[in-house]
Design an enzyme around this catalytic site. Structure first.
Site, mmCIF file in Angstrom:
data_model
loop_
_atom_site.group_PDB
_atom_site.id
_atom_site.type_symbol
_atom_site.label_atom_id
_atom_site.label_comp_id
_atom_site.label_asym_id
_atom_site.label_seq_id
_atom_site.Cartn_x
_atom_site.Cartn_y
_atom_site.Cartn_z
ATOM 1 N N SER B 29 0.864 -1.172 0.000
ATOM 2 C CA SER B 29 0.000 0.000 0.000
ATOM 3 C C SER B 29 0.895 1.215 0.000
ATOM 4 O O SER B 29 1.886 1.238 -0.729
ATOM 5 C CB SER B 29 -0.933 -0.064 1.202
ATOM 6 O OG SER B 29 -1.873 0.977 1.101
ATOM 7 N N HIS B 56 -2.735 -1.169 -3.235
ATOM 8 C CA HIS B 56 -3.946 -0.351 -3.077
ATOM 9 C C HIS B 56 -3.854 0.809 -4.047
ATOM 10 O O HIS B 56 -2.895 1.570 -4.017
ATOM 11 C CB HIS B 56 -4.030 0.198 -1.643
ATOM 12 C CG HIS B 56 -4.347 -0.867 -0.647
ATOM 13 N ND1 HIS B 56 -4.170 -0.716 0.691
ATOM 14 C CD2 HIS B 56 -4.829 -2.120 -0.808
ATOM 15 C CE1 HIS B 56 -4.521 -1.813 1.333
ATOM 16 N NE2 HIS B 56 -4.922 -2.687 0.433
ATOM 17 N N ASP B 148 -4.225 -4.892 6.053
ATOM 18 C CA ASP B 148 -4.581 -5.743 4.930
ATOM 19 C C ASP B 148 -3.436 -6.708 4.672
ATOM 20 O O ASP B 148 -2.272 -6.322 4.678
ATOM 21 C CB ASP B 148 -4.844 -4.878 3.688
ATOM 22 C CG ASP B 148 -5.555 -5.666 2.606
ATOM 23 O OD1 ASP B 148 -5.926 -6.824 2.869
ATOM 24 O OD2 ASP B 148 -5.741 -5.111 1.509
#
Lengths: 121, 1153
Positions: B29, B56, B148
């Site tokens: 991310s 992401h 995540d």
């Protein structure tokens, strides 16, 4: 012994006359003189000469056809040429004699004698 | 619910491992771009690894990730569009706005179900990757905030895959790596640059290890030792566990640590307590799901739970034990079923579930009761809404269910068991146990389960030889019923103290609060307390009543219907006791000492009771209050009653007020609590908003990273550009759409003298050295209007310098016209050169034209001949470009060899060519061409350049000259022959030398004159008869020549000698004897052309006196005349008249003339 016959071809008549007289003086019989090849050719059909004195260029062209014919007949040839070094004659007629113009009396005589044995012997 | 399938893993793979594709999922991310780049820079394209990058991304922003990564790795990088088969050596990038999943090695795009901010694409992908690829899946978690990937990592690990996280210290954002590390399941923690190497090392180990099983053997030998090490450190003995499982897990650790043998591992684990911990965790890895084997659970619900609920009394407690609960799914499943059943039967039953495990970390997850969204699907739809609460991409088990369960650390084989259990659910735990351990566990279960209770096992587990103790209730669902025999406490647990653990582990059991009294079972104690003991109160420090014993009516007064008021001892104490009560509670809570208050008396409606109040602080912070009676109870009479009322009215009113205040306070507190609740929910909303913001932030940070990369590239490009601008000598100006100067190179100064401040100024305002600046400005406008490139030639005012100006439209990246670029190329020198060349060319052309020279050029390498126009015409060639063979065809066959030879020599040795050859053609007169050439050595190849020209006339002239020379020679020789002949002839007829010389001299003179005639005649003009006659008579001119006339008759050169001699003879004769000499008279020479071409020439000497004919024909002179006539192919005759002597020459002129 009959006189040897000499065929004379020369288109310049003064020269021809001169030669005729000279050859006769040497003790030969002269056939001619002929100013053209055609006339001479006609003559040799009837009379066989022993020798021939030939100017290279005649009225109706060069003398070679006649010379060839004469050589076949075994006639001794003496060329009366204006050219100092005429290769063509030397190569075509190796046994022929050459006399340069203007003709020298003794030279002509020697040439004729040189050519003569061919016919006589 | 542990997954027994894991045992089969080593036998599953049929494919040769060495060539097996391993898929590496990369989750990243914020800050991920840099880490991915670093990681993939090390990747080799020839390995058997493929990479899938889950980053992401902002769904509304086109991703540059693939583009940026491709520059840093040898691998093929592409953005996934769905349906790609994953191949080794490739990097697949997630597209913005989609999730990814993999099935049978093929990537699929998935739509997000959750709103933005709640999406967990990394978890989703890792979970699908784990299922699809098993132990050939690896996951890498890189920089990012949030968590995540942590759940997905678990899936990977459970399926035997490899887990790697970026070292949080190297991560820009360490949220994700730290969270992943927190699961305790990570195999490697590495810097990004070392990750690929770790993966390769792991898999290369895996391949070798599968090929020969030697490692497994050595592990087996050391297993005992390893287990004892773990037992010493962690306090758990795994030696009773199944060997195959143990060997495989230890082997995996050896792989991860890249050790060579089990011996080395043993040394390692001995020296490193942390490794014990890791191995311990590794050994306990498990897969568990909600409602695993749902049919079995349905059977359990029907056969056991439903009857339990139905038969339970209101006060009964149903006790359930779930040993080996791991992360709690099984326990929650059972809890949900109980709750649901109770709901359906509309019962409220007291249910207590004990869930135990030895792994505290797992228990922590279980207590947290939060699970990934993916697991939600396992829960039957009807229960989902009721018992779960969605929470940012995960869900939480509702508090109602959660409260039913007590989680605690507990080892079945080591710790004392729970007892009186109605249902014991122990699924997929026994399969890990060896036979000995199983033999220990089942008696413990027998002890724990109360008679008639139920045992629920996993699908592949049985009660073994304990079938006498457990009768199958449902064999296929593995539900067994305990028999009614007396429970036997397992002997091995008796007297065994809790083991002292070597590590920091400490069992932190949830307290199991008992709902029973502490006083024991006997009614005696209770009776004693209620009847004989002094009245006692147990209160909190605030005075709240917790417990009462004995008769308290004399000291307390219960207010009916108000439970809140009744809770506080001070509120309900009777007058006389109340003040003391408040004081003593305050004091005891402050000093924690036993205190007594003496001589008190409590006043009730009925009388007065004297007592002492004793307060004793208890260990748990509460206070025990004992009312000790000092005297008998004194009943009131009426008076006393009244007094009492009066006396206490003030206190009473205060008390009332206090009570009201308390009620108000309570209301306020309730209001506050409501407000607090509201705040809490707002807070939760805020939290979720925050989550959303955070993920947006991450996406933005990714975009930022990408942009940063782009900016770096741009600034590099910009630097290149400015360097170009600074260094180039090319004058260049860029103008914008308003024709204002945007940029320019320094070299422009000679055209536009710009200053630094001129940027942004309209170009039209700047003075220019150009002569036609207006035209330039107009052209710029045109270019900007239609977008076509324009070329212009411009010069400065002095016309000294000239530039070629190219104006190209300036387009932005999206193709919009936004100005124009002006590039000047200086042509001054080039033009000068061009001019000079042109003049030179003209001169050469003129020379070539005048001399009719054709130019040719031959390329030896291609054997091609190029001709210019003149050469083409000269050769009659059809095309200006010919092959050498075609070129040769232009010439006669006998010339071709010469040309080829000389060309070859020229090409090879450089000797210049000079050949004369005859052109092919039908004309009788052959054209001769002379070819002259030279080799020109160029930079790369030599070529041959040359000219050719017609030399026909020269050749002919040469031939004529030679012919003439031959002719001349011939003629001279002839002349000599004639002269020598004449001399000899004359000598025969002349006697005197004098006459001879004279005769010959005049004749030679005549010949010479005739020769002069040929020489003096104008070129190419034939001699005429008249000229010849006049020449012959020239020595005698003016004397007696009266007439010379006749038509034009040409004289051939071969006739000339004879004619001259003849005329000479006649003339000399006339001079000697006739009219040209001694005799009077005149001469007439006339001639005419007869039919048939004969010429008749008459030489008439007309004497004044009579003439006597004489023959005159003798002598040399007449011989010459005769010979000459013969020579002329004619004849001469002489006639005499009385006064005339007439000579006639008739001859046919030579037709050759």
């Amino acid at each position: 012994m009959p006189k040897s016959k000499v065929l004379l071809c020369e288109d310049e008549y003064i020269v021809a006359l001169d030669l005729q007289l000279l050859i006769e003086e040497f003790g030969f019989e002269v056939i001619g003189p002929f100013a053209s090849v055609s006339n001479a050719m006609r003559e040799i059909g009837e009379t066989r000469p022993d020798m021939a004195v030939l100017d290279v260029s005649l009225k109706d062209g060069e003398v070679y056809p006649l010379a060839d014919r004469l050589q076949e007949m075994g006639v001794g040839l003496v060329f009366h040429s204006g050219h100092v070094n005429d290769h063509e004659i030397k190569t075509r007629y190796p046994q022929a004699e050459c006399c340069l113009k203007p003709v020298h009396t003794s030279r002509l005589k020697a040439a004729l004698q040189q050519a003569a044995p061919l016919a006589d012997c | 619910m542990r997954d027994e399938k894991k045992d089969d893993q080593t036998t599953v793979s049929s494919e040769p491992d060495r060539e097996r594709l391993c898929i590496v999922g990369i989750g990243a991310s914020a800050g991920g771009l840099e880490a991915i780049r670093e990681m993939l820079t090390e990747a080799r394209s020839d390995s058997n690894l493929a990479y899938v990058v889950i980053q992401h991304l902002d769904p509304n922003h086109e991703s540059l990730l693939a583009e940026l990564l491709a520059r840093h790795t040898a691998l093929n990088v592409r953005q996934v569009s769905g349906g790609e088969k994953i191949l080794a050596g490739n990097v697949y990038i997630i597209p913005p706005g989609f999730g990814l999943s993999v099935t049978n090695g093929v990537l699929h795009l998935t739509e997000f179900e959750q709103p933005r901010g709640l999406r967990r694409p990394i978890d989703d992908f890792f979970e699908s990757l784990a299922l699809d690829q098993g132990r050939f899946a690896a996951c890498v978690i890189l920089s990012g905030t949030g968590a995540d990937g942590s759940a997905g990592l678990r899936a990977i690990k459970e399926n035997g895959g490899l887990c790697i996280v970026q070292d949080p210290r190297t991560a820009k954002y360490d949220g994700m790596p730290t969270s992943a590390q927190g699961t305790g399941l990570v195999d490697f923690v590495r810097r990004p640059g070392d990750i690929v190497e770790a993966i390769q090392q792991f898999y290369s180990h895996a391949f070798i290890e599968t090929i020969d099983g030697t490692l497994a053997n050595t592990v087996e030998q050391c297993l005992e030792d390893i287990c004892s090490v773990v037992r010493n450190f962690v306090g758990h003995d795994f030696s009773g566990y199944k060997k195959s499982t143990l060997i495989r897990r230890v082997q995996r650790r050896i792989q991860v640590l890249d050790l060579r043998s089990a011996k080395e591992y043993l040394d390692h684990i001995k020296s490193d307590p942390q490794e014990c911990e890791i191995l311990f965790r590794e050994l306990l890895i498990n897969v568990t799901r909600f409602f695993r084997d749902s049919a079995h659970f349905a059977a359990l619900r029907e056969r056991v739970i439903e009857p339990l609920i139905r038969n339970a009394g209101d006060e009964d407690e149903i006790r359930v034990w779930v040993p080996g609960c791991s992360s709690g799914e099984e326990a929650y499943t059972i809890a949900m079923m109980f709750a649901d059943e109770a709901r359906l039967q509309n019962r409220s039953v007291n249910i207590q579930i004990f869930a135990t495990d030895i792994d505290e970390q797992m228990l922590r997850l279980a207590r947290d009761a939060t699970y990934p969204q993916a697991a939600l699907i396992d829960i039957p739809e009807g229960m989902r809404d009721i018992y779960t609460v969605a929470r940012d991409g995960r869900f939480k088990i509702s508090a109602r269910i959660r409260d039913m369960i007590r989680f605690s650390v507990h080892s079945i084989v080591r710790d004392p068991p729970f007892s009186n259990i109605d249902l014991l659910s122990c699924r997929n735990l026994l399969i890990y146990f060896g036979e000995k351990l199983q033999g220990l566990a089942l008696p413990i279960f027998h002890y724990a389960i109360k008679p008639g209770g139920t045992l629920f096992l996993g699908p592949s587990e049985t009660v073994g030889r304990y079938d006498h103790a457990f009768a199958p209730l449902d064999q296929s669902a593995r539900i067994f019923q305990r028999n009614d025999t007396r429970p036997e406490y397992p002997m091995h647990l008796r007297g065994r103290s809790l083991p002292v653990s070597g590590g920091a582990r400490h069992a932190e059991a949830d307290r199991t609060p008992s709902k029973r009294l502490d006083w024991g079972d006997g009614g005696a104690t209770e009776r004693l307390l209620s009847t004989y003991a002094p009245a006692t109160l147990r209160v909190t420090t605030a005075g709240e009543i917790l417990k009462t014993t004995g008769r308290l009516g004399k000291y307390l007064e219960y207010a009916p219907g108000d439970p809140d008021t009744n809770r506080f001892a001070t509120s309900i104490a009777r007058p006389g006791a109340r003040e003391a009560l408040s004081a003593i509670i305050r004091q005891v809570s402050a000093n924690k000492r036993r205190t007594i208050s003496r001589g008190l008396s409590a006043r009730s409606e009925f009388g007065l009771q004297a007592f002492d109040l004793i307060a004793e602080p208890l260990k748990d912070g509460t206070i025990l209050l004992v009312f000790r009676e000092r005297d008998r109870f004194e009943a009131y009479d009426d008076e006393e009653f009244d007094d009492l009322d009066n006396m206490d009215s003030h206190v009473q009113s205060l008390e009332d007020e206090l009570r009201n205040t308390r009620v108000r306070l309570h209301t306020t507190v309730e209001e506050l609590e409501t407000a607090n609740e509201e705040l809490k929910s707002s807070n939760e909303e805020m939290m979720s908003m925050n989550e959303e913001l955070q993920s947006t932030n991450e996406e933005l940070s990714t975009v930022n990273d990408e942009l940063k990369g782009k900016v770096d590239e741009l600034s590099r490009a910009n630097a290149d550009l400015s360097n170009f601008f600074a260094s180039t000598a090319l004058p260049l100006v860029v103008v914008d759409r308003d024709m204002s100067i945007r940029n320019y190179t320094d070299a422009i100064q000679s055209i536009y003298p710009f200053r630094k401040t001129d940027r942004g100024r309209p170009l039209a305002e700047v003075t220019s050295t150009l002569r036609r600046n207006d035209e330039v400005l107009e052209t710029i406008a045109e270019v900007m209007h239609d977008g076509d490139v324009r070329h212009l030639r411009v010069s400065d005012r002095a016309e000294e310098r000239t530039w070629s100006l190219v104006i190209t439209p300036y387009r932005t990246r999206d193709g919009v016209l936004d100005g124009a670029t002006l590039v000047f190329t200086e042509l001054t020198d080039a033009l000068r050169l061009e001019d000079a060349l042109q003049r030179e060319g003209e001169r050469l052309r003129l020379a070539l034209d005048v001399t009719s020279l054709g130019v040719w050029e031959f390329d030896p390498s291609t054997r091609v001949m190029k001709l210019d126009e003149t050469a083409c015409i000269g050769l009659g060639a059809e095309s200006p470009v010919l092959s050498l063979e075609e070129f040769l065809l232009c010439f006669r066959e006998d010339s071709r060899a010469d040309i080829v030879t000389s060309m070859t020599t020229l090409t090879e040795s450089g000797d210049p060519v000079e050949v004369v050859c005859s052109l092919a053609g039908d004309e009788p007169r052959a054209h001769s061409i002379q070819i002259v050439g030279r080799r020109v050595d160029g930079r790369r190849t030599a070529r041959v350049l040359g000219v050719l020209f017609d030399v026909t006339e020269e050749q002919e002239a040469k031939q004529i000259r030679e012919m003439m020379l031959r002719e001349m020679n011939h003629r001279v020789k002839n002349m000599f022959s004639i002269i020598s002949g004449m001399v000899r002839l004359a000598s025969r007829t002349t006697d005197s030398v004098e006459d001879l010389v004279d005769g010959i001299q005049t004749r030679v003179n005549a010949l010479a004159r005739s020769h002069d005639l040929t020489q003096n005649a104008p070129a190419r003009q034939t001699l005429t008869l008249e000229q010849t006659i006049r020449a012959s008579l020239e020595p005698y001119s003016g004397e007696a020549v009266a007439r010379i006339e006749g038509p034009v008759v040409p004289i051939a050169s071969q006739e000339l000698t004879a004619l001259s001699l003849l005329l000479h003879e006649w003339a000399t004769n006339a001079a000697k004897y006739g009219v040209l000499g001694p005799a009077d008279g005149h001469l007439e020479v006339t001639w005419r052309l007869e039919r048939g071409g004969h010429v008749i020439l008459t030489w008439n000497e007309i004497h004044r006196q009579e003439v006597e004919p004489s023959d005159g024909a003798s002598g040399f002179g007449s011989t010459l005349v005769q010979l000459s006539a013969v020579q002329l192919n004619g004849q001469v005759s002489v006639e005499y008249g009385s006064h005339e002597r007439r000579m006639t020459l008739t001859y046919a002129p030579d037709s050759r003339s």
